[in-house]
Design a protein around this motif. Structure first.
Motif, PDB file in Angstrom:
ATOM      1  N   ALA A 277       3.998  -2.654   3.910  1.00  0.00           N
ATOM      2  CA  ALA A 277       2.598  -2.382   3.548  1.00  0.00           C
ATOM      3  C   ALA A 277       2.168  -0.954   3.878  1.00  0.00           C
ATOM      4  N   PHE A 278       3.072   0.011   3.742  1.00  0.00           N
ATOM      5  CA  PHE A 278       2.745   1.419   3.929  1.00  0.00           C
ATOM      6  C   PHE A 278       2.475   2.120   2.595  1.00  0.00           C
ATOM      7  N   VAL A 279       3.081   1.612   1.511  1.00  0.00           N
ATOM      8  CA  VAL A 279       3.014   2.258   0.200  1.00  0.00           C
ATOM      9  C   VAL A 279       2.719   1.206  -0.856  1.00  0.00           C
ATOM     10  N   ARG A 280       2.019   1.636  -1.906  1.00  0.00           N
ATOM     11  CA  ARG A 280       1.761   0.754  -3.038  1.00  0.00           C
ATOM     12  C   ARG A 280       2.047   1.533  -4.311  1.00  0.00           C
ATOM     13  N   GLU A 281       2.664   0.881  -5.276  1.00  0.00           N
ATOM     14  CA  GLU A 281       2.916   1.508  -6.578  1.00  0.00           C
ATOM     15  C   GLU A 281       1.791   1.118  -7.516  1.00  0.00           C
ATOM     16  N   ILE A 282       1.184   2.126  -8.142  1.00  0.00           N
ATOM     17  CA  ILE A 282       0.109   1.884  -9.097  1.00  0.00           C
ATOM     18  C   ILE A 282       0.466   2.575 -10.401  1.00  0.00           C
ATOM     19  N   ALA A 283      -0.285   2.269 -11.447  1.00  0.00           N
ATOM     20  CA  ALA A 283      -0.114   2.953 -12.727  1.00  0.00           C
ATOM     21  C   ALA A 283      -1.325   3.849 -12.939  1.00  0.00           C
ATOM     22  N   ALA A 284      -1.071   5.143 -13.075  1.00  0.00           N
ATOM     23  CA  ALA A 284      -2.137   6.101 -13.342  1.00  0.00           C
ATOM     24  C   ALA A 284      -1.855   6.724 -14.699  1.00  0.00           C
ATOM     25  N   ASN A 285      -2.755   6.502 -15.656  1.00  0.00           N
ATOM     26  CA  ASN A 285      -2.569   6.975 -17.032  1.00  0.00           C
ATOM     27  C   ASN A 285      -1.252   6.481 -17.627  1.00  0.00           C
ATOM     28  N   GLY A 286      -0.878   5.264 -17.277  1.00  0.00           N
ATOM     29  CA  GLY A 286       0.320   4.657 -17.816  1.00  0.00           C
ATOM     30  C   GLY A 286       1.616   5.049 -17.130  1.00  0.00           C
ATOM     31  N   ALA A 287       1.548   5.942 -16.146  1.00  0.00           N
ATOM     32  CA  ALA A 287       2.752   6.382 -15.428  1.00  0.00           C
ATOM     33  C   ALA A 287       2.726   5.813 -14.010  1.00  0.00           C
ATOM     34  N   PRO A 288       3.871   5.326 -13.513  1.00  0.00           N
ATOM     35  CA  PRO A 288       3.894   4.796 -12.149  1.00  0.00           C
ATOM     36  C   PRO A 288       3.690   5.913 -11.126  1.00  0.00           C
ATOM     37  N   ARG A 289       3.004   5.577 -10.038  1.00  0.00           N
ATOM     38  CA  ARG A 289       2.704   6.542  -8.991  1.00  0.00           C
ATOM     39  C   ARG A 289       2.692   5.811  -7.657  1.00  0.00           C
ATOM     40  N   LEU A 290       3.108   6.495  -6.613  1.00  0.00           N
ATOM     41  CA  LEU A 290       3.095   5.923  -5.269  1.00  0.00           C
ATOM     42  C   LEU A 290       1.872   6.432  -4.513  1.00  0.00           C
ATOM     43  N   VAL A 291       1.189   5.523  -3.829  1.00  0.00           N
ATOM     44  CA  VAL A 291       0.054   5.894  -2.997  1.00  0.00           C
ATOM     45  C   VAL A 291       0.218   5.246  -1.630  1.00  0.00           C
ATOM     46  N   LEU A 292      -0.289   5.914  -0.608  1.00  0.00           N
ATOM     47  CA  LEU A 292      -0.259   5.354   0.731  1.00  0.00           C
ATOM     48  C   LEU A 292      -1.379   4.325   0.878  1.00  0.00           C
ATOM     49  N   THR A 293      -1.089   3.240   1.550  1.00  0.00           N
ATOM     50  CA  THR A 293      -2.125   2.270   1.884  1.00  0.00           C
ATOM     51  C   THR A 293      -2.877   2.795   3.102  1.00  0.00           C
ATOM     52  N   ASP A 294      -3.894   2.079   3.524  1.00  0.00           N
ATOM     53  CA  ASP A 294      -4.631   2.486   4.724  1.00  0.00           C
ATOM     54  C   ASP A 294      -3.708   2.516   5.937  1.00  0.00           C
ATOM     55  N   GLU A 295      -2.803   1.557   6.028  1.00  0.00           N
ATOM     56  CA  GLU A 295      -1.860   1.529   7.151  1.00  0.00           C
ATOM     57  C   GLU A 295      -0.913   2.731   7.103  1.00  0.00           C
ATOM     58  N   GLY A 296      -0.477   3.095   5.907  1.00  0.00           N
ATOM     59  CA  GLY A 296       0.375   4.279   5.754  1.00  0.00           C
ATOM     60  C   GLY A 296      -0.346   5.553   6.143  1.00  0.00           C
ATOM     61  N   LYS A 297      -1.618   5.653   5.765  1.00  0.00           N
ATOM     62  CA  LYS A 297      -2.422   6.822   6.131  1.00  0.00           C
ATOM     63  C   LYS A 297      -2.611   6.906   7.639  1.00  0.00           C
ATOM     64  N   ARG A 298      -2.853   5.754   8.291  1.00  0.00           N
ATOM     65  CA  ARG A 298      -2.983   5.744   9.751  1.00  0.00           C
ATOM     66  C   ARG A 298      -1.686   6.180  10.421  1.00  0.00           C
ATOM     67  N   PHE A 299      -0.557   5.712   9.882  1.00  0.00           N
ATOM     68  CA  PHE A 299       0.743   6.053  10.450  1.00  0.00           C
ATOM     69  C   PHE A 299       0.970   7.565  10.382  1.00  0.00           C
ATOM     70  N   ILE A 300       0.660   8.171   9.248  1.00  0.00           N
ATOM     71  CA  ILE A 300       0.805   9.623   9.082  1.00  0.00           C
ATOM     72  C   ILE A 300      -0.177  10.361   9.987  1.00  0.00           C
ATOM     73  N   ALA A 301      -1.408   9.867  10.090  1.00  0.00           N
ATOM     74  CA  ALA A 301      -2.429  10.531  10.902  1.00  0.00           C
ATOM     75  C   ALA A 301      -2.069  10.532  12.383  1.00  0.00           C
ATOM     76  N   HIS A 302      -1.330   9.533  12.834  1.00  0.00           N
ATOM     77  CA  HIS A 302      -0.935   9.455  14.238  1.00  0.00           C
ATOM     78  C   HIS A 302       0.409  10.109  14.497  1.00  0.00           C
ATOM     79  N   GLY A 303       0.805  11.035  13.661  1.00  0.00           N
ATOM     80  CA  GLY A 303       2.027  11.787  13.898  1.00  0.00           C
ATOM     81  C   GLY A 303       3.256  11.210  13.237  1.00  0.00           C
TER      82      GLY A 303
END
Length: 86
Positions: A51-77
């Motif tokens: 649950a760190f990353v989610r794949e979404i479709a943006a303008n028909g193309a797949p894209r990876l985005v960080l979930t809130d948990e992924g963002k927290r993990f990056i923010a804490h080093g």
């Protein structure tokens, strides 16, 4: 890391950092091209299960985005405290 935090491999941590840093992403066969990094689909699948990353479709193309948990993990080093930068 506290006992409540998840342990990630070094490649998974680097992958999360790349997804956070680079806007350019595309899937090419069995790898994701994220900026100048290549990330295997198995690493992405593992990050999705954790649950760190989610794949979404943006303008028909797949894209990876960080979930809130992924963002927290990056923010804490990104779990890199106490590790050498090599």
């Amino acid at each position: 890391m506290t006992s409540g935090e998840k342990q990630l491999s070094r490649s998974a941590i680097r992958s999360l950092s790349a997804i956070h840093q680079y806007r350019y992403q595309r899937r090419s066969g069995r790898v994701w091209l994220v900026g100048d990094k290549r990330i295997s689909t198995s690493t992405v699948a593992s990050l999705e299960r954790e649950a760190f990353v989610r794949e979404i479709a943006a303008n028909g193309a797949p894209r990876l985005v960080l979930t809130d948990e992924g963002k927290r993990f990056i923010a804490h080093g990104g779990g890199m405290q106490g590790r050498s930068p090599t």
